[in-house]
Design a protein around this motif. Structure first.
Motif, mmCIF file in Angstrom:
data_model
loop_
_atom_site.group_PDB
_atom_site.id
_atom_site.type_symbol
_atom_site.label_atom_id
_atom_site.label_comp_id
_atom_site.label_asym_id
_atom_site.label_seq_id
_atom_site.Cartn_x
_atom_site.Cartn_y
_atom_site.Cartn_z
ATOM 1 N N ASP A 57 -37.700 31.109 85.805
ATOM 2 C CA ASP A 57 -38.918 31.279 86.515
ATOM 3 C C ASP A 57 -40.000 30.314 86.029
ATOM 4 O OD1 ASP A 57 -38.454 33.144 88.608
ATOM 5 O OD2 ASP A 57 -38.762 34.735 87.135
ATOM 6 N N HIS A 58 -40.362 29.499 86.910
ATOM 7 C CA HIS A 58 -41.410 28.555 86.906
ATOM 8 C C HIS A 58 -42.785 28.570 87.550
ATOM 9 C CE1 HIS A 58 -38.155 26.293 85.239
ATOM 10 N NE2 HIS A 58 -37.571 26.421 86.537
ATOM 11 N N THR A 59 -43.889 28.257 86.794
ATOM 12 C CA THR A 59 -45.097 28.342 87.695
ATOM 13 C C THR A 59 -45.443 26.574 87.874
ATOM 14 O OG1 THR A 59 -45.790 30.346 87.001
ATOM 15 C CG2 THR A 59 -47.504 28.820 87.962
ATOM 16 N N ILE A 60 -45.383 26.092 88.892
ATOM 17 C CA ILE A 60 -45.395 24.423 89.119
ATOM 18 C C ILE A 60 -46.655 24.166 89.613
ATOM 19 C CG2 ILE A 60 -44.272 22.545 89.969
ATOM 20 C CD1 ILE A 60 -42.563 23.924 87.877
ATOM 21 N N ALA A 61 -47.244 23.081 88.774
ATOM 22 C CA ALA A 61 -48.703 22.715 89.498
ATOM 23 C C ALA A 61 -48.423 21.825 90.454
ATOM 24 C CB ALA A 61 -49.445 21.803 88.359
ATOM 25 N N GLY A 62 -49.181 21.861 91.843
ATOM 26 C CA GLY A 62 -49.062 20.849 92.601
ATOM 27 C C GLY A 62 -50.195 20.641 93.387
ATOM 28 N N PRO A 63 -50.538 19.991 94.491
ATOM 29 C CA PRO A 63 -51.590 19.514 95.088
ATOM 30 C C PRO A 63 -52.263 20.886 95.764
ATOM 31 C CG PRO A 63 -49.920 17.986 95.788
ATOM 32 C CD PRO A 63 -49.375 18.975 94.907
ATOM 33 N N GLY A 64 -51.531 21.716 96.202
ATOM 34 C CA GLY A 64 -51.961 22.955 96.733
ATOM 35 C C GLY A 64 -52.112 24.236 95.875
ATOM 36 N N GLY A 65 -52.113 23.728 94.635
ATOM 37 C CA GLY A 65 -52.183 24.977 93.672
ATOM 38 C C GLY A 65 -50.870 24.966 92.909
ATOM 39 N N ALA A 66 -50.958 26.227 92.046
ATOM 40 C CA ALA A 66 -49.936 26.398 91.191
ATOM 41 C C ALA A 66 -48.863 27.170 92.045
ATOM 42 C CB ALA A 66 -50.195 27.243 90.116
ATOM 43 N N GLN A 67 -47.558 26.878 91.987
ATOM 44 C CA GLN A 67 -46.702 27.721 92.796
ATOM 45 C C GLN A 67 -45.334 28.236 92.063
ATOM 46 O OE1 GLN A 67 -44.003 24.907 95.131
ATOM 47 N NE2 GLN A 67 -43.586 26.549 96.732
ATOM 48 N N ARG A 68 -44.944 29.507 92.226
ATOM 49 C CA ARG A 68 -43.789 30.083 91.683
ATOM 50 C C ARG A 68 -42.689 29.372 92.102
ATOM 51 N NH1 ARG A 68 -41.515 36.189 91.533
ATOM 52 N NH2 ARG A 68 -40.066 35.838 89.979
ATOM 53 N N VAL A 69 -41.695 28.950 91.424
ATOM 54 C CA VAL A 69 -40.553 28.451 91.719
ATOM 55 C C VAL A 69 -39.428 28.975 90.804
ATOM 56 C CG1 VAL A 69 -39.038 26.461 92.344
ATOM 57 C CG2 VAL A 69 -41.413 26.422 92.766
ATOM 58 N N ALA A 70 -38.240 29.533 91.262
ATOM 59 C CA ALA A 70 -37.169 29.565 90.545
ATOM 60 C C ALA A 70 -35.963 28.731 90.589
ATOM 61 C CB ALA A 70 -36.378 31.039 90.901
ATOM 62 N N SER A 71 -35.526 28.166 89.423
ATOM 63 C CA SER A 71 -34.460 27.052 89.406
ATOM 64 C C SER A 71 -33.276 27.693 88.880
ATOM 65 C CB SER A 71 -34.678 25.952 88.571
ATOM 66 O OG SER A 71 -34.951 26.330 87.166
ATOM 67 N N ALA A 72 -32.141 27.470 89.601
ATOM 68 C CA ALA A 72 -30.839 28.230 89.169
ATOM 69 C C ALA A 72 -29.698 27.005 89.092
ATOM 70 C CB ALA A 72 -30.321 29.028 90.307
ATOM 71 N N TYR A 73 -29.005 27.255 87.864
ATOM 72 C CA TYR A 73 -28.128 26.208 87.282
ATOM 73 C C TYR A 73 -26.497 27.128 87.424
ATOM 74 C CZ TYR A 73 -32.527 24.955 85.733
ATOM 75 O OH TYR A 73 -34.044 24.537 85.809
ATOM 76 N N ALA A 74 -25.783 26.513 88.101
ATOM 77 C CA ALA A 74 -24.446 27.200 88.230
ATOM 78 C C ALA A 74 -23.119 26.678 87.585
ATOM 79 C CB ALA A 74 -24.324 27.648 89.632
ATOM 80 N N HIS A 75 -22.096 27.330 87.317
ATOM 81 C CA HIS A 75 -20.780 26.546 87.063
ATOM 82 C C HIS A 75 -21.012 26.279 85.409
ATOM 83 C CE1 HIS A 75 -19.725 27.271 91.142
ATOM 84 N NE2 HIS A 75 -20.533 26.264 91.362
ATOM 85 N N VAL A 76 -21.833 26.643 84.751
ATOM 86 C CA VAL A 76 -21.844 26.324 83.177
ATOM 87 C C VAL A 76 -20.565 26.793 82.427
ATOM 88 C CG1 VAL A 76 -24.172 25.819 83.701
ATOM 89 C CG2 VAL A 76 -23.509 27.946 82.378
ATOM 90 N N ILE A 77 -20.241 26.158 81.254
ATOM 91 C CA ILE A 77 -19.358 26.552 80.612
ATOM 92 C C ILE A 77 -19.537 27.722 79.977
ATOM 93 C CG2 ILE A 77 -17.853 26.016 78.410
ATOM 94 C CD1 ILE A 77 -18.140 23.110 79.134
ATOM 95 N N ASP A 78 -18.461 28.506 79.677
ATOM 96 C CA ASP A 78 -18.496 29.822 78.998
ATOM 97 C C ASP A 78 -18.965 29.678 77.713
ATOM 98 O OD1 ASP A 78 -17.334 31.204 81.193
ATOM 99 O OD2 ASP A 78 -15.127 31.055 80.424
ATOM 100 N N GLY A 79 -19.779 30.491 77.075
ATOM 101 C CA GLY A 79 -19.989 30.436 75.978
ATOM 102 C C GLY A 79 -21.239 29.181 75.546
ATOM 103 N N SER A 80 -21.558 28.474 76.508
ATOM 104 C CA SER A 80 -22.366 27.330 76.507
ATOM 105 C C SER A 80 -23.964 27.635 76.633
ATOM 106 C CB SER A 80 -22.092 25.934 77.314
ATOM 107 O OG SER A 80 -22.491 26.405 78.572
ATOM 108 N N THR A 81 -24.182 28.777 77.149
ATOM 109 C CA THR A 81 -25.456 28.990 77.341
ATOM 110 C C THR A 81 -26.317 29.246 76.065
ATOM 111 O OG1 THR A 81 -24.888 30.272 79.367
ATOM 112 C CG2 THR A 81 -26.950 30.879 78.416
ATOM 113 N N ALA A 82 -27.332 28.633 75.810
ATOM 114 C CA ALA A 82 -28.375 28.438 74.596
ATOM 115 C C ALA A 82 -29.532 29.411 74.862
ATOM 116 C CB ALA A 82 -28.579 27.047 74.382
ATOM 117 N N VAL A 83 -29.718 29.903 76.063
ATOM 118 C CA VAL A 83 -30.811 30.885 76.277
ATOM 119 C C VAL A 83 -30.445 32.272 76.614
ATOM 120 C CG1 VAL A 83 -32.323 28.910 76.608
ATOM 121 C CG2 VAL A 83 -30.848 30.038 78.566
#
Length: 396
Positions: free
Chosen positions: A299-325
């Motif tokens: 989950d992010h809160t991204i600055a922009g011309p119209g003000g801050a916007q909540r945006v979720a980014s998703a990252y799929a298919h990563v290697i088993d056991g490689s998640t560092a978070v």
């Protein structure tokens, strides 16, 4: 001589007595009026439950709230020490990260009574103690003094108001320390047998300082999970490692043969390629998914011309056991969060990237126009053209 503690990405913590630990984690706002002009540090705001950042060598460092509380003590002490300023605080954070991984370490072998003071674990290098691994025998202070994070921080900065009056020398007692590389400045105080190790923690120290002294833009001030507005957007794969293979929209799925919506963009890359956080944010999910294989959502809160916007980014298919978070981690833009893989419904190594304005439960949008509008850079700062590559629809 103080000891050097080699830091790995995952640390097993041996917590000592819990009393008084939170006293160092939740600090009153610092007074930065004494810092040199142009290098002042703002007050310590919320202390997050966790923060993840990368060293110069790409090693992932994950810090918990106790460690970040000690970092807040260092920042507060430095902001009140005339002549330290932002650069001095960064040097101190780099030293403490290297020496103790920002933990208060007792030393039962040299000083059994050190374990009677609040501590986060134990060390055994000579008679070294605490955040900066200071030695009573070298004149840094008594055991009782050195088991106090605030005292150790003041001793590290030194100077006219330091508790040691220049012997041993603190940072401000080093002539022209501001002209030295920050790693060399840390070494000048620590006098370590491993002088080159401090420099690698500079990006981690910067991430800590930026996170702890940035006031939340929304939410209740002082809450650990208040969002921080991010203005830096980093493309989620290193430059030169990827090829765009499939865009957003209706397509024939290459694995199932179904005609269906493809809710993101695919970037083919060799297995093991680092996957990077798109922007500063908080990890909302890190785990298995029946289609995505292994999935991370931030989950992010991204600055922009119209003000801050909540945006979720998703990252799929990563290697088993490689998640560092893990869920709840605060991450900085460009930090490695996983490695490219081919888990779930996939026919080859690639990153499937999705963007969801309003949060992951909201509909996905085409990532490419959004990225183009936010001018992403590579982690090294170079500009990125997100749509570069061929559209072969080769990966799900």
């Amino acid at each position: 001589m103080m000891r050097f503690v080699a830091v790995v990405a995952v640390v097993v913590f041996l917590f000592g007595p819990a009393t008084a630990l939170t006293a160092y984690a939740l600090l009153a706002p610092a007074n930065s009026a004494c810092a040199p002009s142009g290098t002042a540090v703002g007050p310590v705001g919320s202390v997050p439950t966790a923060l993840t950042a990368s060293t110069t060598g790409g090693d992932v460092v994950r810090l918990d709230r106790v460690q970040l509380g000690h970092a807040a003590t260092i920042i507060t002490t430095g902001s009140r020490t005339q002549g330290a300023g932002r650069d001095g605080i960064l040097v101190a954070l780099m030293a403490a990260l290297t020496e103790s991984h920002l933990r208060m370490l007792a030393n039962p072998g040299a000083y059994p009574d050190s374990t009677s003071y609040p501590h986060d674990g134990t060390g055994q290098d000579h008679d070294s103690l605490g955040l900066f691994q200071m030695r009573p025998a070298a004149g840094w202070g008594t055991v009782a003094q050195l088991m106090d994070p605030g005292y150790q921080s003041a001793a590290f900065f030194g100077g006219p108001t330091g508790p040691n009056h220049g012997s041993p020398r603190g940072l401000l007692d080093i002539p022209d320390w501001q002209q030295l590389p920050k790693g060399a400045a840390a070494q000048a105080v620590e006098v370590s047998a491993f002088p080159d190790r401090y420099a690698q923690y500079e990006p981690v120290a910067r991430a800590i300082l930026e996170r702890l002294t940035t006031e939340p833009s929304t939410g209740t001030p002082g809450q650990a999970d208040s969002p921080v507005v991010s203005s830096r957007i980093v493309f989620p794969l290193p430059a030169g490692t990827w090829t765009r293979t499939s865009g957003f929209g209706i397509r024939t799925h290459p694995e199932t043969g179904e005609r269906k919506m493809h809710a993101g963009t695919d970037y083919a890359a060799p297995a093991g390629t680092p996957v990077l956080a798109l922007a500063d944010g908080v990890v909302a999910y890190a785990g298995p998914d029946p289609y995505a294989g292994n999935l991370i959502v931030i989950d992010h809160t991204i600055a922009g011309p119209g003000g801050a916007q909540r945006v979720a980014s998703a990252y799929a298919h990563v290697i088993d056991g490689s998640t560092a978070v893990v869920e709840g981690d605060h991450v900085n833009a460009g930090v490695q969060i996983a490695q490219v893989g081919s888990t779930g419904l996939s026919i080859g190594p690639h990153l499937h990237l999705e963007l969801h304005p309003g949060g992951f439960d909201a509909p996905a949008i085409d990532p490419e126009p959004w990225l183009a509008a936010h001018s992403p850079t590579s982690v090294d700062g170079s500009a990125v053209q997100p749509a570069t590559g061929c559209s072969m629809e080769a990966t799900p």
